[in-house]
Design a protein around this motif. Structure first.
Motif, PDB file in Angstrom:
ATOM      1  N   ALA A 276       0.826  -1.209   0.000  1.00 37.83           N
ATOM      2  CA  ALA A 276       0.000   0.000   0.000  1.00 37.83           C
ATOM      3  C   ALA A 276       0.856   1.252   0.000  1.00 37.83           C
ATOM      4  N   ARG A 277       1.915   1.271   0.823  1.00 38.12           N
ATOM      5  CA  ARG A 277       2.777   2.458   0.888  1.00 38.12           C
ATOM      6  C   ARG A 277       3.479   2.690  -0.440  1.00 38.12           C
ATOM      7  N   ALA A 278       3.781   1.606  -1.147  1.00 37.48           N
ATOM      8  CA  ALA A 278       4.422   1.742  -2.456  1.00 37.48           C
ATOM      9  C   ALA A 278       3.414   2.087  -3.549  1.00 37.48           C
ATOM     10  N   GLY A 279       2.126   2.102  -3.191  1.00 37.15           N
ATOM     11  CA  GLY A 279       1.091   2.422  -4.162  1.00 37.15           C
ATOM     12  C   GLY A 279       0.841   1.332  -5.171  1.00 37.15           C
ATOM     13  N   ARG A 280       1.148   0.090  -4.822  1.00 35.00           N
ATOM     14  CA  ARG A 280       1.040  -0.999  -5.781  1.00 35.00           C
ATOM     15  C   ARG A 280      -0.011  -2.049  -5.392  1.00 35.00           C
ATOM     16  N   THR A 281      -0.964  -1.640  -4.578  1.00 34.22           N
ATOM     17  CA  THR A 281      -2.035  -2.568  -4.238  1.00 34.22           C
ATOM     18  C   THR A 281      -2.885  -2.839  -5.472  1.00 34.22           C
ATOM     19  N   ALA A 282      -3.146  -4.111  -5.755  1.00 33.73           N
ATOM     20  CA  ALA A 282      -3.975  -4.455  -6.904  1.00 33.73           C
ATOM     21  C   ALA A 282      -5.388  -3.915  -6.698  1.00 33.73           C
ATOM     22  N   PRO A 283      -6.023  -3.374  -7.737  1.00 37.66           N
ATOM     23  CA  PRO A 283      -7.363  -2.799  -7.584  1.00 37.66           C
ATOM     24  C   PRO A 283      -8.359  -3.747  -6.943  1.00 37.66           C
ATOM     25  N   GLU A 284      -8.269  -5.049  -7.257  1.00 35.51           N
ATOM     26  CA  GLU A 284      -9.241  -5.993  -6.692  1.00 35.51           C
ATOM     27  C   GLU A 284      -9.067  -6.179  -5.192  1.00 35.51           C
ATOM     28  N   ARG A 285      -7.896  -5.794  -4.648  1.00 37.40           N
ATOM     29  CA  ARG A 285      -7.676  -5.898  -3.206  1.00 37.40           C
ATOM     30  C   ARG A 285      -8.163  -4.653  -2.460  1.00 37.40           C
ATOM     31  N   LEU A 286      -8.659  -3.666  -3.193  1.00 27.60           N
ATOM     32  CA  LEU A 286      -9.163  -2.443  -2.582  1.00 27.60           C
ATOM     33  C   LEU A 286     -10.685  -2.422  -2.519  1.00 27.60           C
ATOM     34  N   SER A 287     -11.292  -3.565  -2.707  1.00 25.13           N
ATOM     35  CA  SER A 287     -12.741  -3.670  -2.596  1.00 25.13           C
ATOM     36  C   SER A 287     -13.073  -5.073  -2.111  1.00 25.13           C
ATOM     37  N   GLY A 288     -14.340  -5.295  -1.799  1.00 25.50           N
ATOM     38  CA  GLY A 288     -14.763  -6.623  -1.380  1.00 25.50           C
ATOM     39  C   GLY A 288     -14.531  -6.930   0.079  1.00 25.50           C
ATOM     40  N   GLY A 289     -14.178  -5.922   0.889  1.00 27.20           N
ATOM     41  CA  GLY A 289     -13.991  -6.171   2.313  1.00 27.20           C
ATOM     42  C   GLY A 289     -15.309  -6.425   3.017  1.00 27.20           C
ATOM     43  N   THR A 290     -15.250  -7.159   4.130  1.00 24.99           N
ATOM     44  CA  THR A 290     -16.462  -7.443   4.913  1.00 24.99           C
ATOM     45  C   THR A 290     -16.435  -6.789   6.290  1.00 24.99           C
ATOM     46  N   ILE A 291     -15.254  -6.448   6.800  1.00 21.79           N
ATOM     47  CA  ILE A 291     -15.089  -5.770   8.077  1.00 21.79           C
ATOM     48  C   ILE A 291     -13.662  -5.225   8.106  1.00 21.79           C
ATOM     49  N   SER A 292     -13.430  -4.142   8.850  1.00 20.09           N
ATOM     50  CA  SER A 292     -12.124  -3.488   8.782  1.00 20.09           C
ATOM     51  C   SER A 292     -11.566  -3.167  10.167  1.00 20.09           C
ATOM     52  N   ILE A 293     -10.238  -2.941  10.183  1.00 20.02           N
ATOM     53  CA  ILE A 293      -9.518  -2.478  11.365  1.00 20.02           C
ATOM     54  C   ILE A 293      -8.718  -1.248  10.980  1.00 20.02           C
ATOM     55  N   THR A 294      -8.736  -0.229  11.834  1.00 22.93           N
ATOM     56  CA  THR A 294      -7.858   0.925  11.651  1.00 22.93           C
ATOM     57  C   THR A 294      -7.011   1.084  12.901  1.00 22.93           C
ATOM     58  N   ASN A 295      -5.703   1.126  12.725  1.00 20.12           N
ATOM     59  CA  ASN A 295      -4.770   1.180  13.847  1.00 20.12           C
ATOM     60  C   ASN A 295      -4.349   2.621  14.096  1.00 20.12           C
ATOM     61  N   VAL A 296      -5.182   3.377  14.828  1.00 14.38           N
ATOM     62  CA  VAL A 296      -4.852   4.777  15.109  1.00 14.38           C
ATOM     63  C   VAL A 296      -3.775   4.878  16.178  1.00 14.38           C
ATOM     64  N   GLY A 297      -3.506   3.792  16.880  1.00 12.55           N
ATOM     65  CA  GLY A 297      -2.497   3.806  17.930  1.00 12.55           C
ATOM     66  C   GLY A 297      -1.101   4.092  17.426  1.00 12.55           C
ATOM     67  N   VAL A 298      -0.824   3.771  16.154  1.00 16.77           N
ATOM     68  CA  VAL A 298       0.518   4.025  15.620  1.00 16.77           C
ATOM     69  C   VAL A 298       0.811   5.517  15.562  1.00 16.77           C
ATOM     70  N   PHE A 299      -0.215   6.367  15.644  1.00 18.83           N
ATOM     71  CA  PHE A 299      -0.028   7.806  15.634  1.00 18.83           C
ATOM     72  C   PHE A 299      -0.095   8.395  17.043  1.00 18.83           C
ATOM     73  N   GLY A 300      -0.119   7.511  18.053  1.00 18.72           N
ATOM     74  CA  GLY A 300      -0.154   7.973  19.428  1.00 18.72           C
ATOM     75  C   GLY A 300      -1.527   8.379  19.904  1.00 18.72           C
ATOM     76  N   VAL A 301      -2.575   7.966  19.182  1.00 17.98           N
ATOM     77  CA  VAL A 301      -3.950   8.326  19.519  1.00 17.98           C
ATOM     78  C   VAL A 301      -4.568   7.218  20.358  1.00 17.98           C
TER      79      VAL A 301
END
Length: 437
Positions: free
Chosen positions: A338-363
């Protein structure tokens, strides 16, 4: 016999109608093979490599790096062996239907050897890009013509590209053009003590404007659609995760985890997959067209990733089937891609549930907005070492706050609370997973 065939920007899926050419991997005169990577384009979601649909010789490049191309607009021409099968393709989007089906990455004929392309010498060839007319769909008045690195340099130096006249081929703004404005501005300030004319472009500005495009535009549209479609609600839970931290220390010391050392995010992802077994309603979506709730029997886990291009949420397919080490590896590879901007388009859809790790920013916590089409998203906060009640006494413990946002049309408050409590129970005492599998 040799015929000339044009290749147009193919439909990259996911409703994407245009892409920006980042760079060419070939030049006029190069001999290319079927499925050899010829270019890299940037969509609203990721960087995508375009393979060649034919074997032949590059005879023309119709587009320069930094130009936005519409689906169906021709990009490159090849001289190939064979009989002509269609009249020359005009450079209009409607021509896309007459083009041969391109072999996109991962599809079509098997990829051949990755040797460097052989460049056939052509006497008198001075430039790699043929000077040809730019398609009418690209307006220089709407967008200054410059490559992505030059645009980035201009932003960093506070230079407005719209005020510059490019010295490059066909008016393309070059790095030299930007640096010349900055140099001229600095010299003027030194001589006069005031920022006038060209110096104003290099001086600190009170405000800057950036076009809303790419990942930023896509994220904004998705968040507005989610926030004003699904009724959001959020529940919070603060957990003593000291036992999980101790478990991670032990696992990292084990030989089998030498190449895929798990972190807290991997543990949380595994706990989420286990908790879904007891509360499957969180792994679902509301389908407006049919007025149904679709509950999934698999977990396509989205992991929110902050990248230089903006926020993306790539998915790990069938995450529930992975063990802890495999999840750790999948998360690491997902983040790097993802950071390299090379995520395949099909991997950017079709999710069923997500996690966001805001802790890495000290939040510590937050109220995440649902990914469109999903019923729940879990926010993982920062781990804090702080005084906490432990076995009837106060001790320094490692504590984290979890926040679960959910679609209240699909998930009731009781279900959300039970699901979050199950995740917290696993983190507070990893051995409880034995009672959940």
């Amino acid at each position: 016999m040799t015929v000339v065939k044009d290749f147009a920007l193919p439909d990259l899926g996911e409703g994407l109608t245009e892409s920006e050419l980042v760079n060419w991997h070939v030049a006029v005169g190069d001999e290319v093979r079927l499925n050899q990577i010829i270019a890299e384009v940037e969509t609203a979601k990721a960087l995508v490599e375009l393979p060649s649909p034919w074997s032949g010789v590059v005879s023309a490049l119709y587009v320069e790096p930094g130009v936005t191309v519409s689906v169906g607009e021709r990009m490159i021409a090849f001289e190939v062996e064979g009989e002509p099968d269609a009249p020359p393709v005009p450079s209009v989007p409607a021509a896309a239907a007459d083009l041969p089906e391109p072999n996109l990455v991962g599809y079509g004929a098997p990829a051949e050897s990755g040797d460097r392309p052989h460049r056939r010498p052509r006497p008198g060839l001075a430039v790699a890009v043929e000077p040809v007319a730019v398609s009418a769909s690209v307006s220089t008045a709407e967008r200054p013509r410059a490559t992505p690195p030059v645009r980035r340099l201009a932003r960093e130096r506070g230079v407005d590209l719209r005020a510059l006249v490019g010295s490059g081929d066909r008016g393309v703004i070059t790095r030299h053009d930007v640096e010349a404005v900055v140099t001229a501005g600095t010299a003027t300030e030194t001589a006069t003590g005031t920022a006038t004319g060209a110096a104003a472009a290099a001086a600190p500005v009170r405000e800057r404007r950036f076009p809303i495009k790419g990942v930023r535009r896509l994220t904004a549209e998705a968040m507005v659609r989610s926030a004003f479609t699904a009724p959001h609600a959020t529940v919070f839970l603060t957990v003593d995760v000291t036992p999980t931290s101790e478990l991670l220390d032990r696992l990292r010391a084990r030989r089998e985890f030498a190449d895929n050392r798990p972190g807290l995010l991997a543990i949380v992802a595994k706990a989420l997959c286990l908790a879904i077994r007891r509360t499957p309603s969180v792994n679902a979506r509301w389908e407006e067209a049919t007025q149904e709730i679709v509950e999934f029997g698999y977990v396509n886990l989205g992991i929110a990733a902050a990248t230089p291009r903006g926020l993306v949420v790539p998915t790990i397919p069938d995450a529930e089937s992975l063990n802890l080490g495999e999840l750790a590896t999948a998360i690491r590879e997902l983040a790097e891609t993802a950071r390299a901007g090379r995520t395949a388009p099909e991997r950017l859809s079709g999710g069923t549930i997500s996690i966001t790790n805001v802790g890495v920013f000290g939040v510590d916590a937050g109220t995440p907005i649902l990914t469109p089409g999903e019923a729940a998203i879990l926010a993982l906060g920062a781990v804090r070492r702080q005084p906490w009640e432990h076995r009837g006494e106060i001790a320094l413990r490692e504590v984290v706050t979890l926040a679960l946002s959910f679609d209240h049309r699909v998930v009731d408050g009781e279900q959300a609370a039970r699901f979050l409590a199950d995740i917290g129970r696993i983190l507070a005492d990893p051995a409880t997973t034995l009672a959940m599998v």
